[in-house]
Each structure stands twice: as structure tokens, then as C-alpha cells.
Design an enzyme around this catalytic site. Structure first.
Site, mmCIF file in Angstrom:
data_model
loop_
_atom_site.group_PDB
_atom_site.id
_atom_site.type_symbol
_atom_site.label_atom_id
_atom_site.label_comp_id
_atom_site.label_asym_id
_atom_site.label_seq_id
_atom_site.Cartn_x
_atom_site.Cartn_y
_atom_site.Cartn_z
ATOM 1 N N ASP A 92 44.039 38.399 45.228
ATOM 2 C CA ASP A 92 45.270 38.999 45.726
ATOM 3 C C ASP A 92 45.473 40.390 45.142
ATOM 4 O O ASP A 92 44.535 41.014 44.665
ATOM 5 C CB ASP A 92 46.458 38.080 45.428
ATOM 6 C CG ASP A 92 47.450 38.032 46.580
ATOM 7 O OD1 ASP A 92 48.119 39.047 46.826
ATOM 8 O OD2 ASP A 92 47.529 36.997 47.239
ATOM 9 N N HIS A 149 52.808 40.480 45.316
ATOM 10 C CA HIS A 149 52.283 39.508 46.261
ATOM 11 C C HIS A 149 51.465 38.432 45.553
ATOM 12 O O HIS A 149 51.665 37.232 45.766
ATOM 13 C CB HIS A 149 51.439 40.241 47.304
ATOM 14 C CG HIS A 149 51.086 39.440 48.508
ATOM 15 N ND1 HIS A 149 49.926 38.707 48.606
ATOM 16 C CD2 HIS A 149 51.735 39.285 49.686
ATOM 17 C CE1 HIS A 149 49.876 38.131 49.789
ATOM 18 N NE2 HIS A 149 50.956 38.460 50.468
ATOM 19 N N ALA A 158 39.973 34.188 59.176
ATOM 20 C CA ALA A 158 40.481 32.915 59.693
ATOM 21 C C ALA A 158 39.685 32.431 60.901
ATOM 22 O O ALA A 158 39.807 31.273 61.295
ATOM 23 C CB ALA A 158 41.963 33.043 60.056
ATOM 24 N N VAL A 196 35.982 27.690 57.568
ATOM 25 C CA VAL A 196 37.143 27.897 56.710
ATOM 26 C C VAL A 196 38.315 27.066 57.214
ATOM 27 O O VAL A 196 38.345 26.632 58.366
ATOM 28 C CB VAL A 196 37.547 29.383 56.649
ATOM 29 C CG1 VAL A 196 36.368 30.247 56.244
ATOM 30 C CG2 VAL A 196 38.123 29.854 57.985
ATOM 31 N N SER A 243 51.077 33.853 54.351
ATOM 32 C CA SER A 243 50.708 34.065 52.954
ATOM 33 C C SER A 243 51.218 32.945 52.068
ATOM 34 O O SER A 243 50.583 32.574 51.086
ATOM 35 C CB SER A 243 51.320 35.364 52.446
ATOM 36 O OG SER A 243 50.828 36.469 53.120
#
Length: 581
Positions: free
Chosen positions: A194, A235, A349, A354, A413
Site C-alpha cells: 500500500d 490509505h 482483478a 486471483v 479498498s
């Protein structure tokens, strides 16, 4: 998993969607003024790539934990392959002769990223060693606004912990029920990539960080550094807390007893935008160290058209799928593009291996911003969904002192670390599972498993159901009487105090607590509290309390209580420590 193909050139200008994130390779410093960053992919690993000695050397560079994890998905004699070999030095020399200085060198993708001028790119394209040239994905999206928490925290009731503000988001995916079984993520190593992390919040007091690295500055400082924006660490700090917080009465993350690898990979400044090459570098780093799970809240779309979201085009997607092929569970945010022009999921994604996570509200309704499927080649995405609106997390601590405040954030997120927590608990309960088995377990037990679609995927994760669906059923042998069967290892030797196993004989399922006392009768730790199933030799894997390294060698007493028994066992610690606690 699909075999990676050569990459096609991207389309427009890139923008990563800051959702919550993952990688490693060599990182060097480069002058951005030399031109935009570009990927240079090589045709092979050079003349010695297939020699057994090269593969043996690559295997020697992996941690024992990484080798054990790879053994779940590969034959014993094939734990490494060409993707683990270094990039051929002769090819690197040809690039540097053109004035192209690598920023990231990726073994997995057999390429380098570098700042290069149009003239240098043209010259490199003429080299015989070059297979493909492609822009490095770039971009920036503002962080979601955090809102202060106003409501009162919950009470513990019959739950194993007082989840405080995080109760609803955890209960929606059945996390407390799995905690009640004694699974808190212990024994699982989770990598979080991150923007940075400030770990001085009270909710991180028991956080176990195995390794950390800043892939932007190439040092080990995860917090804000000179020249960075004041919210650089925001974040990552919030995302990590959704996974790892452990402050009963306020915030409990889904995997509070897991161990963590922390990588700072995303620059939030307007001038220097986030780039995928740091992500890929962090993934290789984490995999070598033995990471079981990567949780990544980030995505890219802007070099691409929707047609490129096919699971094979974006380098970051290829790297994510390669990590899964090496035994790592990769959990990614689907994206926050659902109510804008793009609408669809973002890379990585779109990877076929995944676990892509969309966002829902407290009632299970899809969030308008949650990116939708399908992938460009028609596969259902996202895979699952979790709470992504009003998710409780820590408020970023001040620069000095400890943080004690809490906030809410929204976005895929926030949904991503919840789902990553679920994956960690499933793996904690069933350590032999492979990444694809965990993906299938989460899909096939989620709330919409009968009718998956392009909004919800297979539905809201149901962690307890997934754990139960993957357990190997063994005949239940009931003992003649209930008792504490034992604790081991005992004695505990220096350097061997990470995990503890306690075994019970129970004629029926019972709520059991295990507390640790010193020779003066003082309680020093609550080792376990939860419901244990009926049967002989029921084993629960625990984590030793934080700070045990500072305790003196000697005898301690574990007291186990249930409705049926109240027993004590002596346990000896043998390590050099301070006198007293």
C-alpha cells in the site's frame, strides 16, 4: 491458470485505482526526466537458463517457508522454474549501453522497467534480445474520505472478543464464528502492499511484522518521508487495520494473530503517480519470504481498453497469477469504477486465479461504485463481495504519540482486506489448502453461489461455511471424560515460542478458556477462549502472548476451564530473558 503470453502494447495513459495493494525485484533509482517509465521484456533468460545449477541456485534463494508453500502446488523436484532465474546480465548490458537505466528488474516477467526517451525505445526495439516493449502502468486516484466514528461500540456478549466498531463488518462474513473455533490467522503470513503505514496506533500494539520495505525510496521506512505528502501513509494504515487491528472494545481485524509483511509501493503525490513496477517488485520479494496471502487494494485501467481486461495482457495481472501458481493466495480489490464511464473491473482483478473483491453495504446490497464484470473474455468477476461502505478502521495516528481514534472508510479498498482476512482464517483452519482450493471454497459457500453474476460474483463471503466445507471429516471418537490433554511444545526452547498447541478431550462441545499464570499466581496472559468441538485429542493452535521474549526462564502454569473441568499444567520457558517480567 492460463499460460502467460507475450504482452501487447497498451492503449492510453495509465491510472492505478488506489483500493488497497502487493511484490520484489531489484530496485534502482532513475531519473524520471529521461522519459516515462517503460517495460522492456526479454525473449529468454540467456544461454544458461536451463542448467540444473542455475535452478538449484534459485531454489537456495527461497526461504524454507516459501519452499514449503510451493510444495503444495508443485512436485517436489519442480519447486523452481525459469521464472525464478535472474534476468540475463548480458541483456541488461545491452540496455545500459543505450543509456537505459533499470528501475525494477523482474525475474518473473523477465523484464525491466526504466525511464526512456522515444529515441532510446526505438533503439531498444531493434535489439535481438527484446521480445516486447510496453508502457509501465501509472496513475493516481484520491483516497476515500474517512469519517469519524460516532456510535458506541458493541459489547462482547457470547462472542470470543468484543469487536467494538468492527462487529457488523466481521459478522456479515462470519468472522466471529470462526474466531470462536480458535482460528485468528495464527500461522499465516500476509503481505500488504500500500501507500505506507504508521504503526503507532493502539490497535497495532500486538501487530507482528516479519519484514518491511519501502519500494519507492528503497529503504525500510514505512512512514512518511521528506518530500512526501502528509497523507502518504493514510490509505495503507487504514487498510492494514481492517486486517490486523487488535483492540477489544474498539476494533478487531479479521486476522489479528497473523504475521505480516508490509510493503510501501504507492506514491500518492500528484506529481509522481503510482506505478505497477513497484507492485511487481514487492510481490517477488514477499513470495520469496514465504507469504501465504497477498492483499492488494489497487488497480490499473488507463493504458488499456476494456478489451485488455482479459487476464493475460497487463503485466501486473500476469505477476499476480504467477504468484498464485507459486502457492500464494492473491486477494485484490475489484475497483471503484462501477458508476463511471469505465464501469468494469481493473487489472489485476481480471486475473483468472486471483480473488477479486467487490463492495456491498451492511445489508448486502451492491455498492454503486463497485466495479462490475465480466472480464473481456467473458469470465465472472468479481469473485466475491464484502462490506465496502462504512467500514470501521483506525484513524491515522498523529506524527507524535500513539493514536487512539477510529474512523469509517468506503471503497473496494476496504472490502478487499475483509475478504483477505476470510482467506487467512480458512488457511489457518486448513493449512494444506492451495490457493485455488481457497478460491473455490469462498465461491461455493458464498451467498449467491447458485446464481453468480457480474455484480456480486458468487456473493458475500461466508467464512464459517468455507472452513467447514474444506475440513477433512474424521470419525469423532468421544472420550470417557472431559479433560485438558496437554500443551506442547513443553518445555519451550529459545526461538521456538511463536506457536503453542493445546489439546482437549471433550464429551460434548464446550466453551473453554486457557489462562497463563506465573509462580506468584499472577495472570500473565489469556491464551485461548472459544468453543471446542466434542471428541478426543481436539487440538487448538495458539499464539504465544506478545512480549514473551522479555519474560524470564522458568515455570508458568496454564489453567484450562470449561463447564466439565478445571485443570492446571506446568509449562517451562527456556530462554535468556530478563529477571521477572
Amino acid at each position: 491458470m492460463k499460460n502467460p503470453r507475450c504482452l501487447s502494447a497498451g492503449s492510453a495513459l495509465v491510472r492505478p485505482i488506489l483500493l488497497f495493494l502487493l511484490l520484489q525485484a531489484g530496485i534502482l533509482l532513475a531519473d524520471e526526466s529521461a522519459g516515462p517509465r517503460t517495460w522492456f521484456f526479454f525473449r529468454d533468460k540467456g544461454p544458461y537458463s536451463l542448467e540444473k545449477a542455475a535452478l538449484a541456485h534459485a531454489q537456495a534463494g527461497l526461504s524454507p517457508r516459501a519452499l514449503a508453500r510451493r510444495a503444495k502446488v508443485a512436485p517436489a523436484g519442480s519447486l523452481v522454474d525459469a521464472t525464478d532465474l535472474p534476468v540475463y546480465s548480458g541483456y541488461l548490458e545491452q540496455l545500459t549501453a543505450l543509456g537505459i537505466r533499470p528501475v525494477v528488474i523482474s525475474q518473473w516477467l523477465n523484464g525491466v522497467s526504466a525511464a526512456a526517451t522515444p529515441e532510446q525505445i526505438t533503439a531498444a526495439a531493434a535489439l535481438g534480445c527484446i521480445a516486447r516493449i510496453q508502457p509501465v502502468l501509472r496513475g493516481y486516484q484520491p483516497l476515500p474520505q474517512a469519517e469519524p466514528i460516532l456510535q458506541k461500540p458493541s459489547r462482547a456478549a457470547d462472542r470470543p472478543l468484543d469487536y467494538g466498531f468492527s462487529l457488523e463488518q466481521n459478522e456479515q462474513v462470519q468472522i466471529p464464528a470462526v474466531h470462536q473455533m480458535g482460528y485468528y490467522g495464527q500461522g499465516v503470513l500476509i503481505a500488504v502492499f500500500d501507500t505506507g503505514f504508521r504503526l503507532t496506533h493502539e490497535a497495532f500494539d500486538s501487530l507482528k511484522v516479519v519484514a518491511q520495505h519501502d519500494f519507492i525510496q528503497d529503504d525500510d521506512n514505512l512512514d512518511n518521508q521528506a518530500g512526501e505528502r502528509s497523507d502518504q501513509n493514510s490509505h495503507g494504515t487504514m487498510v492494514l487495520s481492517i486486517l490486523a487491528a487488535n483492540k477489544p472494545g474498539n476494533l478487531i481485524g479479521g486476522a489479528p494473530r497473523a504475521e505480516y509483511l508490509l510493503a510501501k509501493t504507492e506514491d500518492v503525490s500528484q506529481e509522481i503517480q503510482a506505478e505497477e513496477d513497484h507492485w511487481i517488485a514487492a510481490a517477488e520479494w514477499a513470495e520469496r519470504l514465504g507469504a501465504d496471502i497477498i492483499s492488494t487494494s489497487l488497480g490499473y485501467i488507463d493504458w488499456y481498453t476494456y478489451a485488455d481486461m482479459n487476464g493475460e495482457t497487463a503485466p501486473i495481472t500476469r505477476a499476480a497469477d504467477l504468484a498464485v501458481a507459486k502457492g500464494v493466495v492473491v486477494v485484490v480489490a475489484a475497483g471503484n469504477e462501477g458508476n463511471n464511464v469505465w464501469h468494469y473491473i481493473s487489472a489485476p482483478a481480471d486475473g483468472d486465479s486471483v480473488i477479486a473483491v467487490g463492495a456491498v453495504d451492511s445489508k448486502g446490497n451492491i455498492a454503486s461504485f463497485s466495479s462490475r464484470g465480466p472480464t473481456a473474455d467473458g469470465r465472472i468477476k468479481p469473485d466475491v463481495v464484502a462490506r465496502g461502505i462504512g467500514v470501521a478502521c483506525v484513524a491515522v495516528p498523529p506524527a507524535a504519540g500513539s493514536g487512539t481514534s477510529y474512523s469509517y472508510v468506503s471503497g473496494t479498498s476496504a472490502a478487499c482486506p475483509i475478504a483477505a482476512s476470510c482467506a487467512a482464517l480458512i488457511l489457518c483452519a486448513n493449512p494444506a489448502l492451495t490457493p485455488m482450493e481457497i478460491l473455490q471454497a469462498m465461491r461455493q459457500t458464498a451467498t449467491r453461489r447458485q446464481t453468480p453474476d457480474f455484480d456480486y460474483g458468487w456473493g458475500v463471503v461466508q467464512t464459517l461455511a468455507a472452513v467447514e466445507s474444506t475440513k477433512v471429516e474424521e470419525p469423532v471418537v468421544l472420550p470417557e471424560s472431559a479433560r485438558l490433554r496437554g500443551l506442547f511444545p513443553n518445555p519451550v526452547l529459545a526461538g521456538d515460542y511463536r506457536n503453542l498447541t493445546v489439546a482437549f478431550d471433550l464429551k460434548e462441545a464446550e466453551w473453554v478458556t486457557v489462562r497463563l499464570y506465573d509462580l506468584l499466581g499472577r495472570e500473565v496472559a489469556l491464551l485461548y477462549q472459544g468453543r471446542v468441538a466434542a471428541g478426543s485429542d481436539r487440538r487448538i493452535r495458539l499464539t504465544w502472548p506478545e512480549g514473551i521474549q522479555q519474560w524470564s526462564s522458568g515455570t508458568y502454569f496454564a489453567v484450562a476451564k470449561s463447564r466439565s473441568f478445571n485443570e492446571c499444567r506446568a509449562i517451562t520457558l527456556l530462554h535468556a530473558g530478563r529477571e521477572g517480567r
